[in-house]
Write an enzyme that holds these catalytic residues in place. Structure first.
Site, PDB file in Angstrom:
ATOM      1  N   SER A 186       0.870  -1.182   0.000  1.00 33.41           N
ATOM      2  CA  SER A 186       0.000   0.000   0.000  1.00 33.41           C
ATOM      3  C   SER A 186       0.899   1.222   0.000  1.00 33.41           C
ATOM      4  CB  SER A 186      -0.905   0.007   1.235  1.00 33.41           C
ATOM      5  OG  SER A 186      -0.165   0.397   2.381  1.00 33.41           O
ATOM      6  N   TYR A 239      -2.479  -1.599  10.130  1.00 31.29           N
ATOM      7  CA  TYR A 239      -2.554  -1.965   8.713  1.00 31.29           C
ATOM      8  C   TYR A 239      -1.342  -1.428   7.960  1.00 31.29           C
ATOM      9  CZ  TYR A 239      -3.936  -1.647   3.815  1.00 31.29           C
ATOM     10  OH  TYR A 239      -3.951  -1.722   2.436  1.00 31.29           O
TER      11      TYR A 239
END
Length: 334
Positions: free
Chosen positions: A190, A205
């Site tokens: 990400s 995350y």
């Protein structure tokens, strides 16, 4: 005369440095254009006839499965929901027919131990010519929240899926690739994987995705000599269920748009941003001061958190009028 010569040398040196400084960004831009739009993608079938895709029932993973099938690769589809896996398998067979073989593997990465994951994968891929592995399965917060608000079950699940799942599946697949001295592994990260900026209110995350970047970089060096190309790909916002963004645009691609760009990069750089508008965004972000980026992102995610709490409050207040009052301390943090 000597003084004039010295002045000339100084002027020449300064001019040369200025020219080099000017050429570097120009050459960098030319290289970027060539890589993004003109560099030939690798023939993925050269790695092997089978590809493994985790988290393939929705979003990027599902789109990547279809893209790999379009290149003539057979598929091992890994997911936790049997009915969704079956639906994905049927959709692939409907589009590509018998030319693409598939195998479904039901594994709940959030609940299975590492040894269970590894054993299951070894049993499934035994005898298959595995060429490509895409570790796409990922788990994020349902909405932005402070670290102390993340319950222990969610925290453990994120760590197990994003870190342990990818690690153990790769451990099971690597020996197959080492034996034939070729293979490609893609770990889907990400924005946090590239260290571009901080990710407040999505801390765990973001940290798990940063792990994928360092892990990919390190094992790529370990196994490059074995003909195995390992990379971490960095998507920014993509219109998926996880991101809760429904409308695709130039800077927020659909999973299909992103997956097409993703395949062009397999086998090249160990850390990459495959989708070119995302690459532009990353360049701009890198040029900004950290303090400015951090404050903007913190405010942006605070806004997301506020909207989620308001929505949750509206739903719950229909059943319990006192619920909204019980959330007052949370709204005070905004």
């Amino acid at each position: 005369m000597a003084a004039e010569l010295d002045d000339f040398v100084v002027i020449l040196a300064i001019s040369t440095l200025g020219f080099i400084s000017l050429c570097n960004p120009i050459l960098g831009f030319i290289k970027w254009v060539w890589i993004m739009f003109f560099r030939s993608p690798k023939n993925l079938k050269d790695y092997g006839s089978w590809a493994i895709v985790t988290g393939c029932t929705d979003g990027i993973g599902k789109a990547l499965a279809f893209q790999l099938a379009s290149k003539g690769l057979h598929l091992v589809l890994v997911g936790r929901n049997p009915s969704k896996l079956e639906a994905t398998l049927n959709a692939i067979h409907e589009r590509f027919g018998a030319q693409v073989e598939t195998r479904n593997v039901v594994i709940d990465l959030a609940k299975s131990s590492g040894e269970e994951i590894s054993k299951t994968m070894k049993d499934v891929i035994r005898g298959l010519d595995i060429g490509v592995l895409v570790n796409n399965a990922g788990l994020a917060y349902p909405s932005a929240r402070f670290f102390h608000e993340v319950d222990s079950e969610l925290m453990e699940s994120i760590i197990k899926v994003n870190i342990e799942g990818a690690t153990w599946i790769t451990k099971a697949v690597l020996p197959v690739m080492m034996k034939k001295k070729k293979g490609a592994i893609v770990n889907v990260g990400s924005g946090s994987s590239g260290g571009i900026c901080s990710y407040p209110l999505y801390t765990i995350y973001a940290a798990t995705k940063a792990y994928l970047a360092m892990w990919s970089r390190s094992i790529n060096l370990e196994y490059k000599k074995n003909g195995i190309d390992i990379q971490c790909q960095i998507p920014l916002f993509v219109a998926t269920k996880m991101s809760r963004l429904k409308r695709a645009s130039l800077f927020i691609p659909s999973p299909e748009m992103y997956s097409k760009a993703s395949l062009r990069w397999i086998g090249y750089e160990h850390l990459c941003v495959p989708y070119w508008p995302h690459s532009v965004q990353c360049s701009i972000m890198n040029a900004l001061p950290d303090a400015l980026k951090d404050q903007w992102l913190f405010n942006y995610f605070l806004g997301m958190r506020k909207r989620a709490l308001l929505k949750d409050s509206e739903i719950q207040s229909k059943h319990d009028p006192e619920y909204h009052k019980s959330l007052s301390w949370l709204f005070d943090c905004m």
